[in-house]
Design an enzyme around this catalytic site. Structure first.
Site, PDB file in Angstrom:
ATOM      1  N   LYS A   1       0.814  -1.216   0.000  1.00  0.00           N
ATOM      2  CA  LYS A   1       0.000   0.000   0.000  1.00  0.00           C
ATOM      3  C   LYS A   1       0.852   1.274   0.000  1.00  0.00           C
ATOM      4  CE  LYS A   1      -3.954  -2.274   2.188  1.00  0.00           C
ATOM      5  NZ  LYS A   1      -5.000  -2.180   3.251  1.00  0.00           N
TER       6      LYS A   1
ATOM      7  N   TYR B   1     -12.461  -2.096  -3.625  1.00  0.00           N
ATOM      8  CA  TYR B   1     -13.005  -2.140  -2.266  1.00  0.00           C
ATOM      9  C   TYR B   1     -14.523  -2.015  -2.249  1.00  0.00           C
ATOM     10  CZ  TYR B   1      -8.409  -2.032   0.009  1.00  0.00           C
ATOM     11  OH  TYR B   1      -7.153  -2.343   0.481  1.00  0.00           O
TER      12      TYR B   1
ATOM     13  N   ASN C   1      -2.080   0.086   6.805  1.00  0.00           N
ATOM     14  CA  ASN C   1      -1.610  -1.197   7.327  1.00  0.00           C
ATOM     15  C   ASN C   1      -0.728  -1.959   6.333  1.00  0.00           C
ATOM     16  OD1 ASN C   1      -3.614  -2.003   5.575  1.00  0.00           O
ATOM     17  ND2 ASN C   1      -4.751  -3.226   7.053  1.00  0.00           N
TER      18      ASN C   1
ATOM     19  N   HIS D   1      -2.317  -5.599   1.590  1.00  0.00           N
ATOM     20  CA  HIS D   1      -3.625  -6.247   1.429  1.00  0.00           C
ATOM     21  C   HIS D   1      -3.378  -7.660   0.914  1.00  0.00           C
ATOM     22  CE1 HIS D   1      -7.712  -7.147   0.073  1.00  0.00           C
ATOM     23  NE2 HIS D   1      -7.127  -7.696  -0.963  1.00  0.00           N
TER      24      HIS D   1
ATOM     25  N   GLU E   1      -9.741 -10.406  -7.774  1.00  0.00           N
ATOM     26  CA  GLU E   1      -8.753  -9.348  -7.523  1.00  0.00           C
ATOM     27  C   GLU E   1      -7.577  -9.444  -8.495  1.00  0.00           C
ATOM     28  OE1 GLU E   1      -9.828  -8.794  -2.767  1.00  0.00           O
ATOM     29  OE2 GLU E   1      -7.881  -9.642  -3.325  1.00  0.00           O
TER      30      GLU E   1
HETATM   31  P1  CMP Z   1      -7.565  -4.450   3.677  1.00  0.00           P
HETATM   32  O1  CMP Z   1      -7.178  -5.802   4.152  1.00  0.00           O
HETATM   33  O2  CMP Z   1      -6.965  -3.971   2.408  1.00  0.00           O
HETATM   34  O3  CMP Z   1      -9.153  -4.378   3.549  1.00  0.00           O
HETATM   35  C1  CMP Z   1      -9.903  -3.212   3.766  1.00  0.00           C
HETATM   36  C2  CMP Z   1      -9.058  -2.068   4.238  1.00  0.00           C
HETATM   37  O4  CMP Z   1      -9.778  -1.035   4.840  1.00  0.00           O
HETATM   38  C3  CMP Z   1      -8.104  -2.533   5.330  1.00  0.00           C
HETATM   39  O5  CMP Z   1      -7.131  -3.383   4.831  1.00  0.00           O
HETATM   40  C4  CMP Z   1      -7.652  -1.214   5.897  1.00  0.00           C
HETATM   41  O6  CMP Z   1      -6.676  -0.577   5.070  1.00  0.00           O
HETATM   42  C5  CMP Z   1      -8.949  -0.424   5.809  1.00  0.00           C
HETATM   43  N1  CMP Z   1      -9.668  -0.468   7.069  1.00  0.00           N
HETATM   44  C6  CMP Z   1     -10.201  -1.527   7.665  1.00  0.00           C
HETATM   45  N2  CMP Z   1     -10.817  -1.189   8.808  1.00  0.00           N
HETATM   46  C7  CMP Z   1     -10.660   0.134   8.923  1.00  0.00           C
HETATM   47  C8  CMP Z   1     -11.061   1.068   9.879  1.00  0.00           C
HETATM   48  N3  CMP Z   1     -11.755   0.706  10.970  1.00  0.00           N
HETATM   49  N4  CMP Z   1     -10.733   2.344   9.678  1.00  0.00           N
HETATM   50  C9  CMP Z   1     -10.043   2.705   8.585  1.00  0.00           C
HETATM   51  N5  CMP Z   1      -9.626   1.850   7.619  1.00  0.00           N
HETATM   52  C10 CMP Z   1      -9.934   0.582   7.804  1.00  0.00           C
END
Ligand code: CMP
Length: 139
Positions: free
Chosen positions: A10, A50, A113, A116, A127
């Site tokens: 990311k 998403y 984070n 993904h 995907e």
């Molecule tokens: P990902 O596994 O890519 O799937 C959805 C993404 O949304 C997640 O990783 C985070 O980057 C984001 N995400 C998930 N939960 C939250 C949250 N509570 N607040 C903000 N971003 C979130």
């Protein structure tokens, strides 16, 4: 069985020049990078990708984050690659991620984070197809 999963490094990872460090964790975990490219996601691509989160309160912020800087999209291959990569990534919220996982090592927050990974074979297929043509994946 030999599986493929879809991975994204990311914007928080590309911005901090962490793509090599994360790929090192991926490869040491026994996953093979069989396709990889650096792209700047468009708003449309991020919203499609998403789409399942469209109604969530964090959706707009998530799309803004994912389009703010380049990402690296990848296809990873290995025995049970989908579950294996989820193990290697660690919990979505880095505060809950186990020692040694990518998110424990590198993630900044639940949103930023770092990575993904697909959550199931059906989503992996969808995907992967959003970002790669068949002949771009070389196993
Ligand atoms: P990902 O596994 O890519 O799937 C959805 C993404 O949304 C997640 O990783 C985070 O980057 C984001 N995400 C998930 N939960 C939250 C949250 N509570 N607040 C903000 N971003 C979130």
């Amino acid at each position: 069985a030999l599986e493929r999963t879809f991975s994204i490094l990311k914007p928080d990872a590309t911005e901090r020049n962490l793509t090599g460090a994360i790929n090192d964790v991926i490869e040491k975990a026994g996953l093979r990078i069989v396709a990889q490219k650096r792209v700047r996601m468009t708003r449309e691509q991020a919203e499609t990708f998403y789409g399942v989160h469209r109604e969530r309160p964090f959706f707009a912020e998530l799309v803004a984050f994912m389009t703010a800087a380049p990402v690296v999209v990848q296809v990873l291959e290995g025995e049970g690659a989908i579950a294996r990569y989820r193990e290697v990534m660690g919990a979505t919220n880095p505060a809950n991620a186990a020692e040694g996982t990518i998110r424990k090592l590198f993630a900044r927050s639940v949103q930023e984070n770092s990575v993904h990974g697909s959550d199931a074979p059906e989503t992996a297929q969808v995907e992967i197809a959003q970002f790669f043509a068949g002949n771009e994946i070389v196993g």
